[in-house]
Design an enzyme around this catalytic site. Sequence first.
Site, PDB file in Angstrom:
ATOM      1  N   ASN A   1      16.883  -1.622  11.921  1.00 38.75           N
ATOM      2  CA  ASN A   1      17.632  -0.506  12.507  1.00 38.75           C
ATOM      3  C   ASN A   1      16.969   0.082  13.765  1.00 38.75           C
ATOM      4  OD1 ASN A   1      15.588   0.744  11.167  1.00 38.75           O
ATOM      5  ND2 ASN A   1      16.865   2.156  10.006  1.00 38.75           N
TER       6      ASN A   1
ATOM      7  N   GLU B   1       1.898  10.653  10.501  1.00 38.46           N
ATOM      8  CA  GLU B   1       2.307   9.446  11.232  1.00 38.46           C
ATOM      9  C   GLU B   1       1.691   9.386  12.640  1.00 38.46           C
ATOM     10  OE1 GLU B   1       6.497   8.593   8.877  1.00 38.46           O
ATOM     11  OE2 GLU B   1       6.578   9.163  10.983  1.00 38.46           O
TER      12      GLU B   1
ATOM     13  N   TYR C   1       4.179   2.969   5.361  1.00 37.38           N
ATOM     14  CA  TYR C   1       5.402   3.209   4.584  1.00 37.38           C
ATOM     15  C   TYR C   1       5.118   3.428   3.093  1.00 37.38           C
ATOM     16  CZ  TYR C   1       8.821   2.243   8.302  1.00 37.38           C
ATOM     17  OH  TYR C   1       9.620   2.314   9.423  1.00 37.38           O
TER      18      TYR C   1
ATOM     19  N   LYS D   1      11.241  -0.677  16.711  1.00 37.74           N
ATOM     20  CA  LYS D   1      10.954  -1.701  15.701  1.00 37.74           C
ATOM     21  C   LYS D   1      11.096  -3.120  16.270  1.00 37.74           C
ATOM     22  CE  LYS D   1      12.258   1.143  11.724  1.00 37.74           C
ATOM     23  NZ  LYS D   1      12.993   1.179  10.458  1.00 37.74           N
TER      24      LYS D   1
ATOM     25  N   HIS E   1      12.304   4.106  14.223  1.00 37.76           N
ATOM     26  CA  HIS E   1      11.881   4.978  13.125  1.00 37.76           C
ATOM     27  C   HIS E   1      11.520   6.325  13.739  1.00 37.76           C
ATOM     28  CE1 HIS E   1       9.570   6.615   9.740  1.00 37.76           C
ATOM     29  NE2 HIS E   1       8.710   7.003  10.668  1.00 37.76           N
TER      30      HIS E   1
END
Length: 199
Positions: free
Chosen positions: A174, A188, A111, A71, A177
Amino acid sequence: KYIQWISNYDYLYLKLSYFILYLKINKYLSFDFDRLTIYSLLNFFFINEIYFNISLGAKKMVVQRTLSIIKPDATRRNLTGAINQKLENAGLRIIAQKRIKLSKEQAGIFYLVHKERPFYDELCSFMASEPIVVQVLEGEDAISSNRKVMGATNPVEADDGTIRKEFALSIGENSVHGSDGETTAAFEISYFFSGLEMV
Ligand code: CMP
């Protein structure tokens, strides 16, 4: 469930049965078993053999593919290599990888399952804020292996040694993913990669 059902005690008993039968068949044991003992040993032996085979079948690992994203908070801090090292150390092979920058709309579609969540808008803005690295990981039980090495969504709850424990800044930022199941992984992966790009 089968695995839980077969305790270590059962396993030891099975091995002992093998051993006693081996000694008996090869005439190392002079004393006689009564018929019932032999039957009960054999019975235990065959029943356990069946359950062990089932449990071995259940335990059999499958080679899977999963989508991973490094990310913006991690690419910004130049952590791509360090994160890849952790993934590889966990037995995962990076079979496709590219650095891209998403638009907020593209992040929104990715998402979409979180559309109703209060953090959806913030999440999409964050994912579109700076480049990300998308990658396909392959390995035995890759989906769960990846989630294990990633650690809990909230870094405060992540186990020591996990990516999020070491690198994540917050529950939103965070660092990584990872797909959470086979269906999600299929969607995905196809969102970012064509078959020809995975080698
Ligand atoms: P990820 O595994 O990419 O899946 C959905 C993401 O939503 C998750 O990681 C977090 O980064 C983010 N997320 C989950 N809960 C929150 C929260 N309470 N606030 C902000 N972002 C969140």
